[in-house]
Design a protein around this motif. Structure first.
Motif, PDB file in Angstrom:
ATOM      1  N   ARG A  30       0.294  -8.481  34.793  1.00 32.70           N
ATOM      2  CA  ARG A  30       1.074  -7.312  35.160  1.00 32.70           C
ATOM      3  C   ARG A  30       1.086  -6.293  34.032  1.00 32.70           C
ATOM      4  O   ARG A  30       0.963  -5.089  34.240  1.00 32.70           O
ATOM      5  N   LEU A  31       1.212  -6.788  32.845  1.00 34.05           N
ATOM      6  CA  LEU A  31       1.210  -5.881  31.705  1.00 34.05           C
ATOM      7  C   LEU A  31      -0.156  -5.220  31.558  1.00 34.05           C
ATOM      8  O   LEU A  31      -0.255  -4.060  31.169  1.00 34.05           O
ATOM      9  N   ARG A  34      -0.365  -2.461  33.904  1.00 36.73           N
ATOM     10  CA  ARG A  34       0.420  -1.344  33.382  1.00 36.73           C
ATOM     11  C   ARG A  34      -0.345  -0.627  32.271  1.00 36.73           C
ATOM     12  O   ARG A  34      -0.371   0.594  32.202  1.00 36.73           O
ATOM     13  N   LEU A  38      -1.483   3.227  32.147  1.00 41.50           N
ATOM     14  CA  LEU A  38      -1.114   4.181  31.104  1.00 41.50           C
ATOM     15  C   LEU A  38      -2.352   4.764  30.431  1.00 41.50           C
ATOM     16  O   LEU A  38      -2.327   5.899  29.960  1.00 41.50           O
ATOM     17  N   PHE A  51       1.677   7.393  25.840  1.00 41.78           N
ATOM     18  CA  PHE A  51       3.082   6.994  25.947  1.00 41.78           C
ATOM     19  C   PHE A  51       3.949   8.187  26.301  1.00 41.78           C
ATOM     20  O   PHE A  51       4.873   8.102  27.089  1.00 41.78           O
ATOM     21  N   ILE A  54       4.876   9.101  29.815  1.00 37.97           N
ATOM     22  CA  ILE A  54       5.879   8.372  30.597  1.00 37.97           C
ATOM     23  C   ILE A  54       7.143   9.222  30.665  1.00 37.97           C
ATOM     24  O   ILE A  54       7.709   9.590  29.643  1.00 37.97           O
ATOM     25  N   PHE A  70       4.698   1.003  18.237  1.00 38.01           N
ATOM     26  CA  PHE A  70       3.543   0.320  18.813  1.00 38.01           C
ATOM     27  C   PHE A  70       2.300   0.472  17.948  1.00 38.01           C
ATOM     28  O   PHE A  70       1.341  -0.257  18.113  1.00 38.01           O
ATOM     29  N   LEU A  87       5.323  -5.849  22.885  1.00 36.77           N
ATOM     30  CA  LEU A  87       6.239  -6.106  24.004  1.00 36.77           C
ATOM     31  C   LEU A  87       6.801  -7.509  23.952  1.00 36.77           C
ATOM     32  O   LEU A  87       7.892  -7.763  24.452  1.00 36.77           O
ATOM     33  N   PHE A  90      10.271  -8.495  23.170  1.00 36.47           N
ATOM     34  CA  PHE A  90      11.374  -8.302  24.108  1.00 36.47           C
ATOM     35  C   PHE A  90      11.473  -9.404  25.134  1.00 36.47           C
ATOM     36  O   PHE A  90      12.247  -9.301  26.070  1.00 36.47           O
ATOM     37  N   PRO A 193      17.443  -9.235  24.907  1.00 33.73           N
ATOM     38  CA  PRO A 193      16.814  -8.024  25.414  1.00 33.73           C
ATOM     39  C   PRO A 193      15.975  -8.351  26.628  1.00 33.73           C
ATOM     40  O   PRO A 193      15.541  -9.479  26.819  1.00 33.73           O
ATOM     41  N   LEU A 194      15.849  -7.400  27.361  1.00 29.29           N
ATOM     42  CA  LEU A 194      14.974  -7.283  28.512  1.00 29.29           C
ATOM     43  C   LEU A 194      14.074  -8.474  28.836  1.00 29.29           C
ATOM     44  O   LEU A 194      13.344  -8.972  28.002  1.00 29.29           O
ATOM     45  N   HIS A 195      14.124  -8.827  30.011  1.00 29.05           N
ATOM     46  CA  HIS A 195      13.211  -9.831  30.521  1.00 29.05           C
ATOM     47  C   HIS A 195      12.011  -9.107  31.107  1.00 29.05           C
ATOM     48  O   HIS A 195      12.120  -8.461  32.129  1.00 29.05           O
ATOM     49  N   PRO A 196      10.881  -9.220  30.501  1.00 26.27           N
ATOM     50  CA  PRO A 196       9.777  -8.387  30.974  1.00 26.27           C
ATOM     51  C   PRO A 196       9.324  -8.759  32.367  1.00 26.27           C
ATOM     52  O   PRO A 196       8.531  -8.050  32.957  1.00 26.27           O
ATOM     53  N   THR A 197       9.811  -9.836  32.859  1.00 25.01           N
ATOM     54  CA  THR A 197       9.305 -10.221  34.166  1.00 25.01           C
ATOM     55  C   THR A 197      10.225  -9.792  35.278  1.00 25.01           C
ATOM     56  O   THR A 197       9.903  -9.945  36.444  1.00 25.01           O
ATOM     57  N   GLU A 198      11.354  -9.265  34.926  1.00 31.42           N
ATOM     58  CA  GLU A 198      12.337  -8.986  35.969  1.00 31.42           C
ATOM     59  C   GLU A 198      11.756  -8.147  37.097  1.00 31.42           C
ATOM     60  O   GLU A 198      11.906  -8.446  38.256  1.00 31.42           O
TER      61      GLU A 198
END
Lengths: 201, 830
Positions: A30-31, A34, A38, A51, A54, A70, A87, A90, A193-198
């Motif tokens: 998925r990343l 993405r 980008l 970036f 975005i 980054f 990433l 996170f 912090p953020l769950h990248p899979t959500e």
């Protein structure tokens, strides 16, 4: 995840990355999608402008800093592995599915997360947040309502609070301590912090 | 109550005299009219009794540490009820649904909504809704069905209760009660997430309870045969209408309150009233439309809190907060006492061991099952899973309370033959949960080592960092291209900032608020408190003058943030006696004293307080110049501003040396200038100034007019923050701050002055400097750049003002006797 596993082949060093970052194949895929999205000009590398495109990031008061996080110093582009490595900070704690048995601290550990945040302040990378650096962040975040003098006072006070060795700057240890002494009730963010899979489910 | 009663007595006596003038033989001097005042009198008495009960209970802390207050209040109710029963042989006073739902409950819920930690609440909204909706339905259905099954199985003898009645009973027992939850959990201090889950559930499940209760009530009336799929679908639709309609209505009322407080500038004395009245109206309107009244008033409070706190004057906010707490706490006390009293009534007690014990058992068991199952589902989606121990506490915290009792009493006896059994059972359940579970909650929490609420020290750096984290997370979500929680929150914040705040907040406040800034403000507030507390400890506030620490604080914050933190000083000078207590006060910056400044600009008076301290130092030096300034000129402001300016500049080097000595911090590079405050707008306030004049008539030193400085001042524009308009009753009663009582007598040269002289090598200021420096703003302007530059310039400046003072001092008579300790003085003045 609609795509077949064959897409994994496009990702360079997929296995290694998964080992290193702890992302699952689905996450990585998925990343990667993405990343390709980008990467408008298909160079396989992202430039700061990519970036900047975005939308939400333009509204982010410290967006620039986050973007620059980054890029390793001196570099103009970021390739996919580096992108994923950043990433990976996170990823939530506690779900280290693939910890490679080495002694190295996982990239999403609390310390590493804090380090990431610390480096957002520490622009000159001298390991310390100076008054000027803090002031810059504050200025970015507080906007125009607050006058310069007020900012100065806030920065000064903030440094006083954290500054244990009285060198008028916040070292990483001090930075870490601030967050340890009193976990702020309302922000689970730094813990988790953020769950990248959500969104990717 | 005495006052109205006497009035009405008069009125009736008059009526009596005119109406039946001939029927009385003589003019009654007094008459006893109990029935005339009976109802309000009894109400007032009950409130008094409940209040006294609470007082007695709270007097023993080692008891309330073990047994929660709510349980003790219920027990106290038992005793009272017993007394009433003993006297009347009938229970005259019970908790009726009307009283409970219309007069006792609303303020508790409004309080809950108004003080709701919004971020926490909405952050856990999903889980709360799941528990509130599915959990409550599950509780109702499982309890009803299980009881019915047991009934069929013959566990409770001969009862005339059908399946629908069981379900109705289940629905009224299902809801976790907000009043009980608040009462018990407030004493336990579990971690915020756990608390908000239980508490939020208890608030939001009202919508479900109301619907379930109404639907089953209707079903019972219809009878089993009439119920078909259409009715059931109607019931489900009505759930959405009731819950969302109620919430929406509350939202609308919340917006109304916010809008209203935008324009109550001129009636600040009653603006707190609007919150209560509109909140109550939100409740009643929802009730009228048969929507969920609790949801309505909760959301009214949740929506308006941010805007009204920003819009209203600081004092009004304090008033709202305190009144809210007074009402809510009072109601809570009343509710528990009356829950106890209601039990002492032979007529309602119907005992059925099977029914009662099974109800208790099922409530417990199904609560545990429901919570664990729902949490299991939720944990698959939650970033921070709810731990096992937290689940236990959540289940155990499923307290039932007065809402269930109120609903039970509302049952229709004609339709439900066993109403009294249901009431008795409800009471037993309430007592069991509130008393037994309430008592055991604390040991359980300790035993299970539940994560407690951390006592968080508010630090600025932390707030800044959290802000940064927030931004980072949003950015990462942006980059990784997912729409997550942070993303939604950011979008909402953006919308809120752009539209809602624009519409609902005064333009003036909109500018000056920011999270980091507000923390800064609060920290300063705390500092102020501790400074005063330190003064208390030493017996006087003398140290404030002798130790530049305070001035440091003052200069840095008082000057720059005169806009944002007027109340600090207001508090300090208001009554520093209470200051040490206030530091621990959950509601900071509280000043409940209204004095007489109510209608006029309160901000203004608070600013006066802010600057009052500094002025003390300045006036000393002015005495010799007194004659130069015409008293008739009441435009004090400008002069004082300049005085402040000079003084601060004078003090700076001390402060910096102090700071580096004490805090180990280098002095700030730049020095404060002026807060952008439009002082002109305050100028026309001639009235208050006039009053201030009379107030200070005994002390001419406080009157200045700018004389020659006026012309120069005009050019400088509206930059001086130090407006000094003296007003009576503005919190300057504190004798420690009163100039005439000033303990710093003229001959005692404050240390900084002496230092200043040493510093400057005893530079004798020229006459011209003496005259001009302090008073001409044009000078100030010109000198302003110095302030930002090196200290040496300052020391030049320093030389002048202090020396002037010095000379004044010499001319003045010897000091009066030292001031009495502050406590005494307080007593005299308050």
């Amino acid at each position: 995840m609609g795509s077949s596993s064959s897409s994994m082949d496009h990702i360079p060093n997929a296995e290694e990355l998964m080992q290193e970052t702890g992302f699952s194949a689905a996450h990585l895929l998925r990343l990667y999608e993405r990343f390709e999205f980008l990467d408008k000009d298909q160079t396989g590398e992202l430039r700061p402008e990519d970036f900047g495109a975005i939308g939400g990031l333009a509204l982010n008061p410290i967006g620039d800093r986050i973007i620059s996080a980054f890029f390793s110093p001196g570099q103009e582009t970021v390739d996919f592995p580096s992108f994923v490595r950043v990433l990976a900070h996170f990823r939530p704690n506690g779900t280290n599915r693939t910890r490679n048995g080495t002694q190295q601290e996982p990239v999403n550990s609390r310390t590493r997360k804090l380090k990431f945040a610390f480096q957002l302040y520490d622009q000159d990378r001298d390991g310390k947040i100076s008054r000027a650096e803090l002031l810059q962040v504050l200025r970015a975040m507080l906007g125009i309502q607050v006058t310069e003098e007020q900012l100065q006072s806030i920065a000064e006070r903030a440094i006083q609070e954290a500054d244990l060795d009285r060198d008028d700057a916040i070292s990483f240890d001090e930075f870490k301590k601030v967050q340890q002494v009193s976990p702020h009730p309302q922000t689970p963010t730094k813990e988790t912090p953020l769950h990248p899979t959500e969104g990717g489910r | 109550p005495r006052y109205p009663s006497r009035q009405s007595q008069n009125r009736t006596r008059m009526g009596l005299n005119t109406g039946h003038g001939s029927s009385i033989k003589e003019v009654p001097i007094v008459t006893f009219k109990w029935h005339h005042v009976e109802t309000p009198y009894l109400i007032a008495l009950w409130i008094l009794v409940a209040g006294l009960a609470k007082m007695v209970i709270e007097a023993n802390h080692h008891v309330t540490n073990v047994i929660p207050e709510s349980a003790l209040l219920i027990c106290f109710g038992f005793i009272l009820g017993g007394m009433v029963w003993g006297a009347d042989k009938v229970q005259t006073f019970t908790l009726t649904p009307t009283v409970f739902f219309f007069y006792l409950l609303p303020q508790i819920i409004l309080d809950a909504g108004y003080f709701m930690p919004n971020k926490l609440f909405f952050g856990n909204m999903g889980a709360i809704l799941i528990y509130a909706i599915i959990g409550t339905c599950w509780n109702a259905a499982s309890l009803g069905l299980s009881l019915w099954g047991c009934h069929k199985g013959g566990a409770m003898g001969d009862l005339d209760i059908g399946l629908l009645q069981y379900l109705l009973f289940g629905s009224l027992m299902a809801a976790v009660d907000p009043v009980a939850v608040i009462a018990v959990f407030e004493q336990v201090h579990v971690n915020e997430v756990l608390f908000i889950l239980v508490f939020g559930e208890s608030l939001l499940n009202d919508g479900v309870t109301v619907v379930l209760f109404n639907v089953f009530d209707a079903f019972v009336s219809l009878g089993g045969s009439q119920i078909d799929a259409v009715e059931i679908i109607k019931g489900i639709i009505s759930f959405f209408v009731v819950a969302f309609g109620g919430s929406l209505l509350g939202f609308v009322f919340g917006l109304l309150v916010s809008l209203l407080t935008r324009c109550t500038k001129n009636i600040q004395i009653i603006e707190p009233g609007f919150i209560f009245v509109l909140g109550y109206l939100a409740y009643l309107t929802a009730e009228m439309l048969s929507l969920s009244a609790i949801l309505s008033i909760v959301f009214c409070g949740v929506c308006c809190q941010k805007y009204i706190n920003a819009n209203m004057d600081e004092k009004s906010v304090s008033t709202v907060r305190y009144t809210m707490k007074v009402l809510a706490n009072g109601s809570e006390t009343m509710i528990f006492v009356f829950l106890g009293i209601s039990a002492i009534d032979k007529t309602i007690w119907v005992w059925n061991t099977g029914f009662i014990l099974l109800t208790l058992l099922f409530i417990m068991v199904y609560r545990f099952i429901g919570v664990f199952f729902l949490t299991w589902i939720l944990n698959r989606y939650r970033l921070v899973p709810i731990g096992f121990i937290d689940q236990v506490i959540m289940s155990y915290g499923g307290l039932r309370g007065a809402v269930a009792y109120g609903l039970a009493v509302m049952l229709d006896e004609n339709k439900i033959k066993e109403k009294n059994l249901m009431i008795s059972t409800t009471l037993i359940v309430v007592y069991f949960t509130v008393i037994f579970q309430g008592i055991t909650m604390k040991p359980l929490v300790t035993w299970l080592k539940v994560k407690r609420a951390a006592v968080t020290e508010l630090t600025l750096i932390e707030k800044v960092q959290n802000k940064v984290f927030d931004h980072v997370l949003v950015a990462i979500e942006d980059i990784s291209g997912q729409i997550g929680h942070n993303y939604m929150r950011d979008k909402w914040n953006y919308f809120e900032e752009k539209w809602m705040s624009w519409a609902l907040m005064k333009p003036s406040v909109r500018k000056s608020r920011d999270h980091v800034f507000s923390v800064f403000h609060q920290l300063n507030l705390k500092d102020a408190m501790s400074y005063v507390a330190e003064g208390e400890r030493r017996g006087s506030l003398e140290f404030i003058r002798n130790e530049s620490a305070f001035i440091d604080f003052k200069k840095k914050f008082g000057d720059e943030f005169s806009e944002a933190m007027p109340d600090i000083m207001a508090n300090m000078s208001d009554d520093h006696g209470a200051a040490s207590d206030r530091r621990r006060d959950p509601v900071p910056s509280v000043s409940l004293e209204m004095h007489e400044q109510t209608m006029k600009g309160m901000r203004e008076t608070e600013d006066i307080n802010t600057h009052h301290l500094l002025q003390q130092h300045l006036y000393k030096g002015r005495k010799q110049h007194r004659h130069r300034y015409s008293r008739s000129h009441f435009d004090v402001n400008k002069d004082e501003n300049e005085v402040q300016e000079i003084f601060q500049r004078t003090m700076r080097s001390r402060l910096e040396s102090f700071k580096s000595a004490k805090m180990g911090v280098a002095p700030p590079k730049t020095i404060s200038k002026y807060s952008k405050k439009d002082q002109q707008q305050k100028m026309p306030n001639g009235k208050s100034l006039d009053r201030s004049k009379s107030y200070y008539s005994g002390d001419e030193d406080f009157e200045f007019s700018e004389g020659d400085s006026a012309s120069g001042y005009d050019a400088s524009g509206s930059t001086f923050p130090m407006r000094v308009t003296y007003r009576a009753g503005a919190g300057i009663e504190n004798p420690a701050f009163m100039p005439d009582m000033d303990p710093m007598t003229p001959i005692q040269i404050p240390p900084w002055l002496m230092e200043a002289e040493l510093d400057s090598g005893m530079v004798a200021p020229s006459q011209r400097a003496q005259v001009r420096l302090p008073w001409t703003p044009s000078n100030l302007r010109r000198l302003a750049p110095f302030r930002a530059s090196a200290q040496s310039n300052d020391s030049f400046m320093l030389a002048d003002a202090p020396a002037t003072q010095q000379r004044d001092d010499e001319e003045l008579p010897p000091p009066p006797s030292p001031p009495p300790p502050p406590s005494n003085r307080d007593g005299g003045y308050m």
